[in-house]
Design an enzyme around this catalytic site. Structure first.
Site, PDB file in Angstrom:
ATOM      1  CB  SER A   1      44.658  16.060   6.280  1.00 14.61           C
ATOM      2  OG  SER A   1      43.366  15.917   5.754  1.00 14.61           O
ATOM      3  CG  ASP A   2      42.225  22.371   5.382  1.00 15.90           C
ATOM      4  OD1 ASP A   2      41.061  21.910   5.280  1.00 15.90           O
ATOM      5  OD2 ASP A   2      42.688  23.603   5.335  1.00 15.90           O
ATOM      6  CD1 TRP A   3      38.424  19.710   0.352  1.00 19.67           C
ATOM      7  CD2 TRP A   3      37.091  19.601   1.874  1.00 19.67           C
ATOM      8  NE1 TRP A   3      37.379  19.338  -0.257  1.00 19.67           N
ATOM      9  CE2 TRP A   3      36.232  19.037   0.825  1.00 19.67           C
ATOM     10  CE3 TRP A   3      36.069  19.789   3.108  1.00 19.67           C
ATOM     11  CZ2 TRP A   3      34.871  18.937   0.445  1.00 19.67           C
ATOM     12  CZ3 TRP A   3      34.829  19.606   3.027  1.00 19.67           C
ATOM     13  CH2 TRP A   3      34.155  19.092   1.891  1.00 19.67           C
ATOM     14  CG  ASN A   4      40.361  16.808  -1.153  1.00 21.75           C
ATOM     15  OD1 ASN A   4      39.802  15.639  -0.577  1.00 21.75           O
ATOM     16  ND2 ASN A   4      40.032  17.106  -2.612  1.00 21.75           N
ATOM     17  CB  SER A   5      45.843  19.089   2.970  1.00 23.69           C
ATOM     18  OG  SER A   5      45.694  18.533   4.249  1.00 23.69           O
TER      19      SER A   5
END
Ligand code: NOJ
Length: 755
Positions: A290-294
């Site tokens: 995932s991207d950061w906290n996505s």
């Protein structure tokens, strides 16, 4: 339909194992299991569910964290973390890896990741600049040097390349992108993978690449970062997916989801995109991060009600590893107990991750080999960085051949980026060091160029005009003004979109004041995106777009100014006159009322009180018309070239044929020079409308003054194909236009028919 008992039984069995069955390490590519798959399966069979969930966990430390918290070490010891990003130094990498391999339940090594985007210590031009080189070797060099330097610090996974097609320069992340064109982006994608990964992922200097952001991140509404993307499926397949497919074909083992939603579904929870498209159709058998906290942000999107549902949606969509948020860690166990997630799905995801760890050789060689020295800032690396800065710079204007300058020219060096060692590195350079970078002022002084330096504005947004008089005086006493300005690094990149793309601060006023001296002005722009220069371009006799050129900005700019090297870049994005034109790209559709120079009615020529009518108007703006400032593919050299007519060896081609396209190229200037010869096509009529022009090939040609060469391209049926409404890749019979020229505005063309 009636369900027979045996059929129902089969269905129950299939459901019990999850739709993928229990063959944990098999992938949709149905390739025969490899030795690595056998090892993965063996390991999986020994792991507890808790450990498996741990492998899906990518934990971040802040990029500024200087201490390693005990809680992180304990989590590694218990097998709760599979990978890290932003671990600050190689001692910490070693400490965490030692705990992982010596104390965690199965001794599974960690992967250490970082955003090594356009260099680790030796910084290369920003990716949009590298894209402007149109040169695979430049990109291979940049990414290889990055990998050699970063892997020596234990970083074996980079969150690059960014492959988001970007057609709106307001979007700050255009700086990190390969530009607006799917073909160019695909060519560069392969080069990035080749450079980062070298000959084999198993090599200790290889960094696993991560193709990001999947997908449509560059289509953010209004160029506002993180914003909604609405992309119809054919467009997705024709424009946005090709660079990712190219990266996968070249062996990229990881893919990062994007923050945005596409057509109402956040990418991190989109089963259609991650499972159907990426895994099944594109045959991806690495892992998705995932991207950061996505994953967590799917709650903000309004797609998941809470963290637990976010985890469920992401896991079932096929997102293997969660970056920084901890919904998997907190809820997967319960979701499995409740039957909302199958353990076989967890096995599938863990297998994808373990496979990459094996491919990287981390099980045999978890630590940085002693012999690796990274060659940080070696002459070889600096030389490659300088070369990349030269090949990426785009000469936009050069009236009266002001450039290159004579060696004894007396220069007034002015502007906020002439001596800003940090700013010239650009966005995403956590590890680049200002102390190691050479500014234009430093390089010119080192060469004993006769100059007066008046910075005048101390940063790009500076509005203080108190030093203007001093700058004007220096200009009056010099032969040529070299103005170096643009945007500081922080004005582009993530979450740094702009609505106006003019030179910020008092830079425009400064250029206008300098112009009053009557001295010729060379404008060197350092910026993360095209800058609108509509109102001041007439003041600059020469304009050189250098992007943020990196560590070796100074020597590169010195060599280009004085003709020791020729700027080699061509625009990888259409350059707007004003941000009101955005999004703007050359490969747009024709519309029912395409632009027509003869019909164009400029706003001021509309009579006052004019009757409501469409005025014979077409798809353009009344005030700025329809043309960009500079077209995609544009860039000058220090010589000039002429193109002969385009020749084709047949006017009708069929499947299996190759069309020979040739053009005579002549260097008609007075020095040896370099040209990027570009081939575009247009599918005139199709079941789904096609762009007015599409880049299909290009070649780099060096020619001595006065000499000519025949440049030959071969086109095949596949080059003419597109994805139609039924999502099939087809080449439809009919008429095709074809052009060969110096940029996307070329009219040097012919046509042929595909039968
Ligand atoms: C957020 C960015 O969107 C992504 O590109 C980057 O790799 C991660 N943060 C990690 O820093």
């Amino acid at each position: 339909m009636k369900w027979s008992v045996p059929l129902l039984l089969l269905l129950v069995v299939l459901m019990a194992f999850g739709i993928r069955g229990c063959a944990t390490s098999e992938t949709h590519s149905m390739r025969p299991p490899s030795k690595i798959d056998q090892k993965v399966n063996q390991l999986l069979s020994e792991m507890t569910l808790e450990e498996k969930i741990g492998q899906l966990n990518l934990r971040g430390t802040s990029s500024r964290t200087k201490v390693l918290p005990d809680s992180l070490k304990q989590a590694v010891r218990e097998g709760h973390i599979g990978a890290f990003l932003n671990v600050m130094n190689s001692d910490y990498v070693k400490e965490l890896q030692t705990i992982a391999v010596e104390e965690s339940p199965h001794g599974i090594p960690l992967i250490f990741a970082r955003d090594v985007i356009h260099g680790f210590k030796t910084i290369f031009p920003i990716p949009l600049g590298l894209a402007a080189s149109w040169d695979q070797q430049v990109v291979v060099d940049a990414s290889r040097v990055s990998a050699v330097e970063a892997s020596a610090q234990g970083i074996r996974w980079t969150f690059a390349p960014m492959l988001d097609i970007s057609r709106d320069a307001r979007w700050g992340r255009i700086a990190e992108s390969p530009g607006e064109d799917p073909y160019l982006a695909s060519v560069l994608a392969q080069a990035y993978i080749q450079g980062f990964q070298g000959d084999s992922l198993n090599d200790p200097t290889a960094m696993a690449a991560c193709a990001k952001h999947f997908i449509g991140y560059g289509a953010a509404l209004g160029g506002r970062d993180y914003n909604t993307a609405t992309i119809d499926e054919a467009q997705l397949r024709n424009v946005y997916l090709p660079p990712f497919q190219a990266a996968l074909n070249a062996g990229a083992p990881t893919v990062m989801t994007s923050f945005n939603e596409v057509n109402g579904v956040p990418a991190s929870g989109d089963e259609f995109l991650l499972d159907q498209v990426l895994r099944k159709e594109m045959q991806f058998d690495g892992f998705v991060v995932s991207d950061w906290n996505s994953v967590l942000e799917m709650i903000n999107h309004g797609f998941a009600a809470d963290q637990k549902q976010a985890a469920e949606l992401a896991v079932n969509a096929g997102l293997d590893m969660e970056m920084t948020s901890r919904t998997y860690e907190s809820y997967l166990m319960t979701l499995i107990e409740e039957g909302k997630v199958n353990e076989s799905q967890i096995d599938f995801l863990v297998a994808n991750i373990l496979r990459v760890k094996f491919q990287l050789g981390l099980f045999e060689r978890p630590f940085i080999p002693a012999h690796l020295d990274g060659k940080i800032y070696s002459q070889e690396h600096l030389q490659k960085a300088k070369n990349a800065a030269i090949k990426s710079s785009v000469l936009l204007k050069n009236n009266n051949q002001l450039l290159p300058l004579e060696k004894n020219t007396k220069i007034a060096l002015i502007g906020p980026l002439a001596h800003q060692a940090r700013e010239q590195l650009g966005t995403w350079t956590f590890d680049g060091e200002a102390e190691a970078s050479i500014t234009p002022l430093m390089a010119l002084e080192e060469q004993n160029i006769s100059l007066t330096f008046v910075e005048t504005l101390s940063y790009s947004r500076d509005k203080d005009k108190s030093a203007f008089t001093k700058a004007v005086k220096a200009a009056q006493e010099s032969d040529v003004i070299v103005f170096i300005g643009g945007e500081e690094a922080i004005l582009s990149g993530e979450a740094h979109s702009r609505a106006s793309l003019n030179l910020p601060g008092a830079q425009e006023d400064l250029i206008s004041e300098l112009a009053k001296t009557g001295k010729p002005i060379v404008g060197v722009i350092m910026a993360g995106r095209p800058i609108t220069i509509n109102t001041i371009k007439q003041h600059m006799d020469a304009i050189l777009m250098a992007w943020h050129p990196g560590t070796m900005s100074g020597p590169a700019i010195y060599e280009m100014l004085f003709g020791l090297a020729e700027p080699g870049g061509r625009l990888p994005v259409t350059w707007p006159k004003t941000s009101g034109q955005l999004p703007l790209f050359y490969n747009h559709k024709n519309t029912g009322r395409p632009v027509n120079p003869e019909k164009f009615v400029q706003m001021d020529s509309i009579p006052v009180g004019a009757w409501q009518s469409s005025l014979g108007n077409t798809s353009h703006y009344l005030d700025v018309g329809y043309e960009p400032e500079f077209p995609f593919g544009y860039g000058l050299g220090y010589s000039r070239f002429s193109y002969g007519k385009v020749h084709i060896d047949k006017t009708v081609i069929k499947a299996g044929d190759s069309l020979r396209v040739s053009v005579e190229l002549t260097n008609i200037g007075d020095r040896k020079s370099h040209e990027v010869v570009q081939l575009y096509i247009r599918d005139q009529t199709a079941s789904l409308t096609r762009p007015v022009k599409e880049l299909k090939a290009f070649q780099h040609i060096d020619l001595d003054q006065g000499s000519s060469t025949e440049v030959v391209f071969w086109l095949k049926k596949e080059d003419l194909a597109f994805v139609n409404r039924n999502m099939e890749k087809v080449t439809e019979p009919g008429l095709f236009n074809l052009w060969v020229g110096a940029d996307s505005s070329t009219s040097n063309g012919t046509s042929f028919t595909y039968e």
